[in-house]
Write a protein that holds these residues in place. Structure first.
Motif, PDB file in Angstrom:
ATOM      1  N   ASP A  85     -51.977  31.134   4.800  1.00  0.00           N
ATOM      2  CA  ASP A  85     -52.712  30.275   5.731  1.00  0.00           C
ATOM      3  C   ASP A  85     -52.806  30.910   7.114  1.00  0.00           C
ATOM      4  OD1 ASP A  85     -53.903  27.673   6.591  1.00  0.00           O
ATOM      5  OD2 ASP A  85     -52.055  27.549   7.776  1.00  0.00           O
ATOM      6  N   LEU A  86     -51.688  31.443   7.597  1.00  0.00           N
ATOM      7  CA  LEU A  86     -51.671  32.026   8.943  1.00  0.00           C
ATOM      8  C   LEU A  86     -52.414  33.354   8.998  1.00  0.00           C
ATOM      9  CD1 LEU A  86     -47.988  31.289  10.075  1.00  0.00           C
ATOM     10  CD2 LEU A  86     -50.070  30.030  10.638  1.00  0.00           C
ATOM     11  N   HIS A  87     -52.559  34.011   7.852  1.00  0.00           N
ATOM     12  CA  HIS A  87     -53.284  35.287   7.820  1.00  0.00           C
ATOM     13  C   HIS A  87     -54.677  35.146   8.413  1.00  0.00           C
ATOM     14  CE1 HIS A  87     -55.923  38.367   6.051  1.00  0.00           C
ATOM     15  NE2 HIS A  87     -54.845  39.140   5.975  1.00  0.00           N
ATOM     16  N   ASP A  88     -55.401  34.114   8.018  1.00  0.00           N
ATOM     17  CA  ASP A  88     -56.768  33.926   8.498  1.00  0.00           C
ATOM     18  C   ASP A  88     -56.816  33.294   9.886  1.00  0.00           C
ATOM     19  OD1 ASP A  88     -57.726  35.031   6.194  1.00  0.00           O
ATOM     20  OD2 ASP A  88     -58.253  33.133   5.239  1.00  0.00           O
ATOM     21  N   LYS A  89     -55.734  32.632  10.287  1.00  0.00           N
ATOM     22  CA  LYS A  89     -55.733  31.933  11.570  1.00  0.00           C
ATOM     23  C   LYS A  89     -55.300  32.822  12.734  1.00  0.00           C
ATOM     24  CE  LYS A  89     -54.983  27.311   9.660  1.00  0.00           C
ATOM     25  NZ  LYS A  89     -54.066  26.135   9.571  1.00  0.00           N
ATOM     26  N   ILE A  90     -54.271  33.641  12.524  1.00  0.00           N
ATOM     27  CA  ILE A  90     -53.752  34.445  13.635  1.00  0.00           C
ATOM     28  C   ILE A  90     -53.662  35.931  13.284  1.00  0.00           C
ATOM     29  CG2 ILE A  90     -52.456  32.512  14.608  1.00  0.00           C
ATOM     30  CD1 ILE A  90     -49.931  33.601  13.338  1.00  0.00           C
ATOM     31  N   GLY A  91     -54.034  36.293  12.055  1.00  0.00           N
ATOM     32  CA  GLY A  91     -53.982  37.690  11.641  1.00  0.00           C
ATOM     33  C   GLY A  91     -52.656  38.033  10.985  1.00  0.00           C
ATOM     34  N   PRO A  92     -52.655  39.019  10.082  1.00  0.00           N
ATOM     35  CA  PRO A  92     -51.428  39.361   9.345  1.00  0.00           C
ATOM     36  C   PRO A  92     -50.291  39.866  10.220  1.00  0.00           C
ATOM     37  CG  PRO A  92     -53.159  40.982   8.951  1.00  0.00           C
ATOM     38  CD  PRO A  92     -53.801  39.846   9.666  1.00  0.00           C
ATOM     39  N   LEU A 137     -46.486  20.977   0.167  1.00  0.00           N
ATOM     40  CA  LEU A 137     -47.668  20.191  -0.164  1.00  0.00           C
ATOM     41  C   LEU A 137     -48.273  19.560   1.089  1.00  0.00           C
ATOM     42  CD1 LEU A 137     -46.487  18.414  -3.444  1.00  0.00           C
ATOM     43  CD2 LEU A 137     -48.019  20.364  -3.233  1.00  0.00           C
ATOM     44  N   THR A 138     -47.424  19.113   2.002  1.00  0.00           N
ATOM     45  CA  THR A 138     -47.909  18.524   3.253  1.00  0.00           C
ATOM     46  C   THR A 138     -48.610  19.575   4.100  1.00  0.00           C
ATOM     47  OG1 THR A 138     -46.089  16.922   3.250  1.00  0.00           O
ATOM     48  CG2 THR A 138     -47.237  17.291   5.348  1.00  0.00           C
ATOM     49  N   TYR A 139     -48.016  20.740   4.205  1.00  0.00           N
ATOM     50  CA  TYR A 139     -48.595  21.823   5.013  1.00  0.00           C
ATOM     51  C   TYR A 139     -49.956  22.247   4.462  1.00  0.00           C
ATOM     52  CZ  TYR A 139     -49.020  26.338   7.382  1.00  0.00           C
ATOM     53  OH  TYR A 139     -49.478  27.400   8.140  1.00  0.00           O
ATOM     54  N   SER A 140     -50.042  22.349   3.142  1.00  0.00           N
ATOM     55  CA  SER A 140     -51.278  22.833   2.518  1.00  0.00           C
ATOM     56  C   SER A 140     -52.286  21.733   2.239  1.00  0.00           C
ATOM     57  CB  SER A 140     -50.949  23.542   1.204  1.00  0.00           C
ATOM     58  OG  SER A 140     -50.400  22.631   0.271  1.00  0.00           O
ATOM     59  N   GLY A 141     -51.870  20.492   2.475  1.00  0.00           N
ATOM     60  CA  GLY A 141     -52.754  19.381   2.141  1.00  0.00           C
ATOM     61  C   GLY A 141     -52.969  19.246   0.648  1.00  0.00           C
ATOM     62  N   GLY A 142     -52.021  19.756  -0.125  1.00  0.00           N
ATOM     63  CA  GLY A 142     -52.126  19.707  -1.574  1.00  0.00           C
ATOM     64  C   GLY A 142     -53.085  20.725  -2.156  1.00  0.00           C
ATOM     65  N   GLN A 143     -53.584  21.643  -1.315  1.00  0.00           N
ATOM     66  CA  GLN A 143     -54.564  22.632  -1.753  1.00  0.00           C
ATOM     67  C   GLN A 143     -53.916  23.999  -1.942  1.00  0.00           C
ATOM     68  OE1 GLN A 143     -57.802  21.638  -2.358  1.00  0.00           O
ATOM     69  NE2 GLN A 143     -56.960  19.609  -1.881  1.00  0.00           N
ATOM     70  N   ASN A 144     -54.513  24.803  -2.813  1.00  0.00           N
ATOM     71  CA  ASN A 144     -54.090  26.187  -2.956  1.00  0.00           C
ATOM     72  C   ASN A 144     -54.645  27.010  -1.803  1.00  0.00           C
ATOM     73  OD1 ASN A 144     -52.870  25.507  -5.416  1.00  0.00           O
ATOM     74  ND2 ASN A 144     -54.755  25.926  -6.549  1.00  0.00           N
ATOM     75  N   MET A 145     -54.063  28.190  -1.575  1.00  0.00           N
ATOM     76  CA  MET A 145     -54.458  29.020  -0.445  1.00  0.00           C
ATOM     77  C   MET A 145     -55.068  30.329  -0.915  1.00  0.00           C
ATOM     78  SD  MET A 145     -53.917  27.683   2.558  1.00  0.00           S
ATOM     79  CE  MET A 145     -53.129  26.172   3.161  1.00  0.00           C
ATOM     80  N   ASP A 146     -56.104  30.769  -0.201  1.00  0.00           N
ATOM     81  CA  ASP A 146     -56.737  32.062  -0.469  1.00  0.00           C
ATOM     82  C   ASP A 146     -57.126  32.710   0.851  1.00  0.00           C
ATOM     83  OD1 ASP A 146     -57.168  32.464  -3.467  1.00  0.00           O
ATOM     84  OD2 ASP A 146     -57.915  30.415  -3.184  1.00  0.00           O
ATOM     85  N   ILE A 147     -57.023  34.044   0.890  1.00  0.00           N
ATOM     86  CA  ILE A 147     -57.484  34.786   2.059  1.00  0.00           C
ATOM     87  C   ILE A 147     -59.005  34.936   1.978  1.00  0.00           C
ATOM     88  CG2 ILE A 147     -57.465  37.068   3.141  1.00  0.00           C
ATOM     89  CD1 ILE A 147     -54.528  37.279   2.455  1.00  0.00           C
ATOM     90  N   ALA A 148     -59.668  34.686   3.087  1.00  0.00           N
ATOM     91  CA  ALA A 148     -61.131  34.701   3.099  1.00  0.00           C
ATOM     92  C   ALA A 148     -61.688  36.101   2.834  1.00  0.00           C
ATOM     93  CB  ALA A 148     -61.645  34.151   4.430  1.00  0.00           C
TER      94      ALA A 148
END
Length: 324
Positions: A85-92, A137-148
């Motif tokens: 999640d943070l990869h796309d928000k603030i960079g690796p 689950l709370t952090y992800s909103g119950g969703q899986n994560m993928d890098i854009a």
């Protein structure tokens, strides 16, 4: 002379029983499948075992200190989802240290509860297993994560890269095992871990700060989990939010299979690595034999129980307990 030779053989079996069991399994699977010991297959097995292995290295410290950690599976899910999640928000470059810091905070909470408040480690980590799963689950909103942008990131090097023809996950696993092996076997901190696990009361009267050692062991475990989460996220550049679910039992099995006692005070990093490899090669060998996955589960655990039984029998010199 015969008695002396028998004693020597018994001593070797007692010290190296698990290694002998590992050799037997390797020989059996090699005879059953010509592909088993091929270079490609060996690299594939070790690479796929790297995530489990890195986690097991940290749990080894916890178990030797006389405690348990059943939260590592959920914690690995959390670290994987967070870094993606943070990869796309603030960079690796910032996402990786941020994820490590958040995972270490979880380890610090467990270490404080078990070390300083002296709560039962089984209850605490079992509760944290559910709590961290809920947090993920709370952090992800119950969703899986993928890098854009999966093609334009260097982040994939940790899970997909290689150096000198060796996959990076293997290098991380081996390097971390070597470092932690030295820490556990050759430093004052390592000796204190054994002392606390062997006899916590005696260690306290000897001037060892038991609470601090236990706290630090959980920090080491959480750091290893964060490393495993990094490899997992980098391997697929995406993840389900339950990716680590159930791994805590496999990790604990690998540590115990490697000879660490649930009572604390015994175990080594080297034998934990052997335990991890036994699990990996058994599953791979059964796959090459064409067994269905549900049959593999049963056979794998039967072999694990057999290996542990033979190891314990070699140490006490009898197949059955003297009490039985």
């Amino acid at each position: 002379m015969a008695t002396l030779t028998k004693q020597k053989i018994g001593g070797i079996l007692a010290r190296q029983g698990i290694l002998i069991a590992f050799a037997i399994f390797m020989i059996a699977f090699t005879l059953a499948s010509a592909k088993f010991l091929s270079v490609d297959n060996v690299f594939s097995v070790v690479r796929s075992s790297a995530i489990l292995g890195v986690m097991a290295l940290g749990v080894t410290f916890v178990v030797i200190s006389g405690n348990l950690d059943l939260s590592v599976g959920s914690m690995m899910s959390f670290s994987t989802i967070v870094v993606l999640d943070l990869h796309d928000k603030i960079g690796p470059a910032l996402a990786i240290p941020a994820m490590f810091a958040m995972t270490l905070c979880l380890g610090a909470i467990i270490g404080f509860l078990v070390g300083y408040l002296r709560l039962n480690s089984l209850i605490v980590t079992l509760g944290m297993l559910s709590a961290i799963h809920g947090l993920t689950l709370t952090y992800s909103g119950g969703q899986n994560m993928d890098i854009a942008d999966k093609e334009g990131t260097w982040f994939s090097v940790f899970g997909q890269g290689s150096a000198l023809g060796i996959p990076v996950p293997i290098l991380i696993f081996v390097g971390l095992a070597a470092f932690l092996g030295v820490v556990l076997a050759r430093t004052p901190f390592g000796r204190k871990v054994y002392a606390v696990g062997g006899n916590g009361t005696a260690a306290t009267f000897s001037g060892i700060r038991r609470a601090r050692i236990v706290f630090q062991c959980y920090l080491i475990s959480s750091a290893c989990v964060a490393t495993a989460g990094l490899i997992q996220a980098s391997r697929s550049l995406g993840s389900q939010n339950t990716v680590g679910q159930g791994l805590e039992l496999e990790v604990l099995a690998a540590v115990i299979l490697g000879g660490a006692s649930l009572l604390g005070g015994s175990g080594t990093i080297f034998k934990t690595v052997i335990g991890v490899l036994i699990l990996g090669f058994i599953q791979n060998g059964l796959l090459l034999l064409g067994l269905q996955f549900y049959v593999q589960f049963v056979v794998t655990w039967v072999i694990i129980i057999l290996a542990v039984w033979l190891d314990i029998a070699a140490k006490r010199g009898k197949l059955l307990s003297p009490i039985a």
